[in-house]
Write an enzyme that holds these catalytic residues in place. Structure first.
Site, PDB file in Angstrom:
ATOM      1  CG  HIS A  59      55.117  33.442  15.955  1.00 19.24           C
ATOM      2  ND1 HIS A  59      56.011  32.642  15.286  1.00 19.24           N
ATOM      3  CD2 HIS A  59      54.680  32.695  17.005  1.00 19.24           C
ATOM      4  CE1 HIS A  59      56.121  31.474  15.898  1.00 19.24           C
ATOM      5  NE2 HIS A  59      55.321  31.486  16.939  1.00 19.24           N
TER       6      HIS A  59
ATOM      7  CG  MET B  10      61.095  32.566  10.700  1.00 15.98           C
ATOM      8  SD  MET B  10      62.248  33.913  10.289  1.00 15.98           S
ATOM      9  CE  MET B  10      61.619  34.459   8.715  1.00 15.98           C
TER      10      MET B  10
ATOM     11  CB  SER C  67      55.447  32.360  12.205  1.00 20.04           C
ATOM     12  OG  SER C  67      56.270  33.445  12.545  1.00 20.04           O
ATOM     13  CB  THR C  68      57.227  34.254   8.179  1.00 22.47           C
ATOM     14  OG1 THR C  68      58.084  34.457   9.298  1.00 22.47           O
ATOM     15  CG2 THR C  68      57.589  35.229   7.072  1.00 22.47           C
TER      16      THR C  68
END
Length: 359
Positions: free
Chosen positions: A197, A290, A170-171
């Site tokens: 994501h 996260m 993700s991040t």
């Protein structure tokens, strides 16, 4: 910690007000300033000392890309959240900004009449808080390698060759993937399944960029697509991705079921299907990001005898997703990003060699 100090940078007075009003309603956040372009923002950094900067992409005098570069070249370490339109141009520019050192992004409406507050609000608040936490003292212990998957100690599932690699991220993911994929060998004998994501358009652009730097083809997956070894399949924005096997044929299945962990695509959805199809022959990696998406999916893979790798804390932009897996005690190895690609492809090759030797 005290309140999270945020600097809002956007050339639209309306957007500055909308975002400012939204953030001021949260008791954990303090808006310490606003700026109409990057030049003004740079002049305010030293005085305002924000914990997080939200940054528009298109601005006069100094745009978002120029501002990110100037901040990082000048030694500024604050997390930067890009505010991008949900367009092909916005996706391309956002990926450029991430490559220059931006931390994450939110998408805002590209047309008038859409409620910016509703579209941006929850996502922006979550990312501000998540990124701000990376700058706070962390009581969690530093990680090492809880089980020596790549060393002389036995692999937890040494008897089985790996048949698939699954990656959740993700991040910080686009930059992590741009480092990993050029190291994946062209003769990788298994498919790679990937959830990053991202919204629609962004995943298509990311797949194209990964293909440009890779020795293997990276597809933005489509429904019903047959799975081929030596290729990677990226879940498209807005769709969960699963793998299914019917009469020896493995293919991609996409759906628009409700989000999981506030995400669609979700890592957990992919990993559960990988566990069902590949069982002990699944090798999964959870990278920077996260929250905890991927934890339940990793538990499903481990329950089937599969193997989990987690990115270490020091090389993660945010150690939420991999940290959750490590803290649950189900990671076979905790590795810096620079070692992940060689570890994954090396483990597959060694497992393949063991299987051939037994044949």
């Amino acid at each position: 910690m005290g309140k999270i100090k945020v600097l809002i940078v956007d050339d639209s007075a309306v957007i500055r007000k909308v975002l400012g009003d939204l953030l001021r309603e949260d008791p954990e956040i303090e808006v310490v300033g606003t700026a109409a372009n990057g030049k003004i923002a740079l002049a305010q950094l030293a005085e305002l000392k924000p914990d997080v900067v939200t940054l528009d992409v298109e601005m006069p005098e100094m745009n978002g890309l120029e501002t990110v570069k100037a901040m990082r070249d000048g030694g500024a370490t604050q997390p930067i959240i890009m505010c991008s339109s949900l367009t092909a141009h916005g996706a391309s520019t956002t990926l450029d900004a991430l490559a220059l050192g931006a931390s994450d992004y939110v998408t805002k409406p590209s047309s008038h009449g859409v409620n910016t507050r509703e579209v941006v609000g929850e996502d922006l608040l979550r990312k501000i808080k998540g990124l701000a936490s990376t700058r706070a003292p962390d009581a969690r212990p530093a990680t090492g390698t809880p089980a020596a998957l790549w060393g002389s100690a036995p692999v937890p599932v040494a008897a089985a060759a790996f048949d698939a690699i699954a990656i959740g991220v993700s991040t910080g993911g686009p930059n992590a993937l741009m480092e990993i994929f050029p190291k994946i060998p062209c003769d990788l004998p298994v498919p790679i399944f990937l959830v990053q994501h991202m919204p629609p358009l962004f995943t298509k652009m990311l797949a194209e960029r990964l293909t440009e730097v890779s020795k293997i083809k990276v597809f933005e997956a489509h429904n019903g697509q047959d799975v081929v070894p030596g290729c990677a399949y990226l879940a498209p924005g807005g769709f969960h991705m699963e793998v299914k096997r019917v009469i020896g044929r493995t293919s991609i299945v996409l759906n628009e079921n409700p989000p999981e962990n506030s995400c669609r695509p979700a890592v957990d959805v992919l990993f559960r299907s990988v566990a069902a199809v590949y069982g002990a022959k699944a090798l999964a990696a959870v990278l920077t990001g996260m929250c905890q998406d991927g934890l339940l999916g990793c538990q499903a893979i481990r329950a089937k005898g599969g193997t989990i790798v987690a990115q270490d804390k020091d090389s993660s932009a945010v150690w939420g997703m991999p940290g959750a897996v490590v803290e649950a005690g189900i990671a076979s190895a905790v590795l810096p990003l620079g070692q992940v690609a060689d570890a994954l492809s090396g483990a597959v090759k060694r497992a393949e060699n063991r299987a051939e030797a037994r044949a």
